[in-house]
Design an enzyme around this catalytic site. Structure first.
Site, PDB file in Angstrom:
ATOM      1  N   HIS A  59       0.861  -1.180   0.000  1.00  0.00           N
ATOM      2  CA  HIS A  59       0.000   0.000   0.000  1.00  0.00           C
ATOM      3  C   HIS A  59       0.900   1.234   0.000  1.00  0.00           C
ATOM      4  O   HIS A  59       1.855   1.303   0.795  1.00  0.00           O
ATOM      5  CB  HIS A  59      -0.903  -0.020   1.235  1.00  0.00           C
ATOM      6  CG  HIS A  59      -1.823   1.144   1.309  1.00  0.00           C
ATOM      7  ND1 HIS A  59      -2.940   1.263   0.504  1.00  0.00           N
ATOM      8  CD2 HIS A  59      -1.786   2.275   2.075  1.00  0.00           C
ATOM      9  CE1 HIS A  59      -3.546   2.417   0.777  1.00  0.00           C
ATOM     10  NE2 HIS A  59      -2.865   3.043   1.729  1.00  0.00           N
ATOM     11  N   GLU A 112       8.855   0.909  -3.239  1.00  0.00           N
ATOM     12  CA  GLU A 112       7.999  -0.281  -3.279  1.00  0.00           C
ATOM     13  C   GLU A 112       8.750  -1.451  -3.911  1.00  0.00           C
ATOM     14  O   GLU A 112       8.676  -2.595  -3.442  1.00  0.00           O
ATOM     15  CB  GLU A 112       6.735   0.006  -4.097  1.00  0.00           C
ATOM     16  CG  GLU A 112       5.801   0.989  -3.447  1.00  0.00           C
ATOM     17  CD  GLU A 112       4.592   1.275  -4.305  1.00  0.00           C
ATOM     18  OE1 GLU A 112       4.154   0.365  -5.029  1.00  0.00           O
ATOM     19  OE2 GLU A 112       4.072   2.392  -4.244  1.00  0.00           O
TER      20      GLU A 112
HETATM   21  C1  GRF Z   1       1.441   0.995  -6.694  1.00  0.00           C
HETATM   22  O1  GRF Z   1       1.417   2.389  -6.477  1.00  0.00           O
HETATM   23  C2  GRF Z   1       1.057   0.298  -5.439  1.00  0.00           C
HETATM   24  O2  GRF Z   1       1.455   0.976  -4.275  1.00  0.00           O
HETATM   25  C3  GRF Z   1      -0.434   0.270  -5.488  1.00  0.00           C
HETATM   26  O3  GRF Z   1      -0.795   0.201  -6.861  1.00  0.00           O
HETATM   27  C4  GRF Z   1       0.350   0.573  -7.647  1.00  0.00           C
HETATM   28  C5  GRF Z   1       0.766  -0.638  -8.425  1.00  0.00           C
HETATM   29  O4  GRF Z   1       1.597  -0.247  -9.425  1.00  0.00           O
HETATM   30  N1  GRF Z   1      -0.924  -0.893  -4.805  1.00  0.00           N
HETATM   31  P1  GRF Z   1       2.149  -1.415 -10.408  1.00  0.00           P
HETATM   32  O5  GRF Z   1       0.945  -1.961 -11.156  1.00  0.00           O
HETATM   33  O6  GRF Z   1       2.807  -2.434  -9.533  1.00  0.00           O
HETATM   34  O7  GRF Z   1       3.123  -0.697 -11.296  1.00  0.00           O
END
Ligand code: GRF
Length: 196
Positions: free
Chosen positions: A109, A174
């Site tokens: 998240h 992330e």
């Molecule tokens: C990311 O911003 C994540 O935090 C949220 O949705 C987005 C996913 O991006 N859950 P991706 O599809 O992994 O590029």
């Protein structure tokens, strides 16, 4: 070897980071990339990497969440998934589905939970005037964005940041955090991981 299914709705950059991390002595391998949208860019990225894919279009179930989820379970069971990683999966899952994966399902998240559950997290952090922001990997429970926190990574909020610019800075973290947490999770290590 743990088998990891990744659920996504969009471009799948987190799926790519996860898939590319599961090599060598890593205790897990990707077994399926599954989407609620057959056109999701992440499915093409998975196919390019030789990962099995499937799509179950939630719109075909006219709002009947449990019927959609019953279909969603089929490719997961066929792939023999041990762990499910939600990675930009934009459908809310019912208690029924979540309870079948309790303790085996993760989500990333884009906020420092428990702050900013739900959507538009970057805009909300900017509007609140926060000096730092970031992302969280947590176990999925029935309450949205609320399960036990397994890892967090922080980024500074900079003068003049826009939601898009802040989101891009968070996304880099992330891609570091999710693979690091998944590896520990697959080894049975539930200790909180802080990446700074
Ligand atoms: C990311 O911003 C994540 O935090 C949220 O949705 C987005 C996913 O991006 N859950 P991706 O599809 O992994 O590029």
């Amino acid at each position: 070897m743990k088998r990891v299914a990744i659920l996504l709705s969009g471009g799948g950059s987190n799926m790519v980071a996860l898939a590319e991390s599961m090599t060598g002595d890593h205790p897990a391998r990707p077994c399926l990339v599954l989407s609620n949208d057959a056109g999701a860019g992440g499915l093409a990225k998975a196919r390019a990497r030789g990962i099995a894919t499937a799509a179950v279009d939630h719109r075909a179930f006219g709002g009947n969440r449990s019927a959609f989820e019953d279909e969603l379970m089929k490719p997961l069971l066929e792939a023999g998934a041990d762990i499910v990683c939600l990675a930009g999966f934009m459908r809310v899952l019912t208690d029924g589905f979540v309870s079948r994966w309790q303790g085996r399902m993760l989500n990333i998240h884009p906020s420092l939970l428990p702050k900013y559950k739900g959507l538009h997290t970057h805009l909300r952090a900017l509007e609140a005037g926060d000096s730092e922001h970031g992302c969280t990997v947590h176990e999925v429970t029935a309450r949205l964005d609320d399960g036990p926190i397994l890892g967090q990574a922080r980024v500074p909020v900079l003068e003049g940041d826009t939601p898009e610019g802040l989101a891009a800075r968070v996304l880099v973290q992330e891609h570091r955090l999710y693979p690091a947490v998944l590896r520990r999770f697959a080894e049975g290590d539930r200790r909180m991981l802080r990446l700074d």
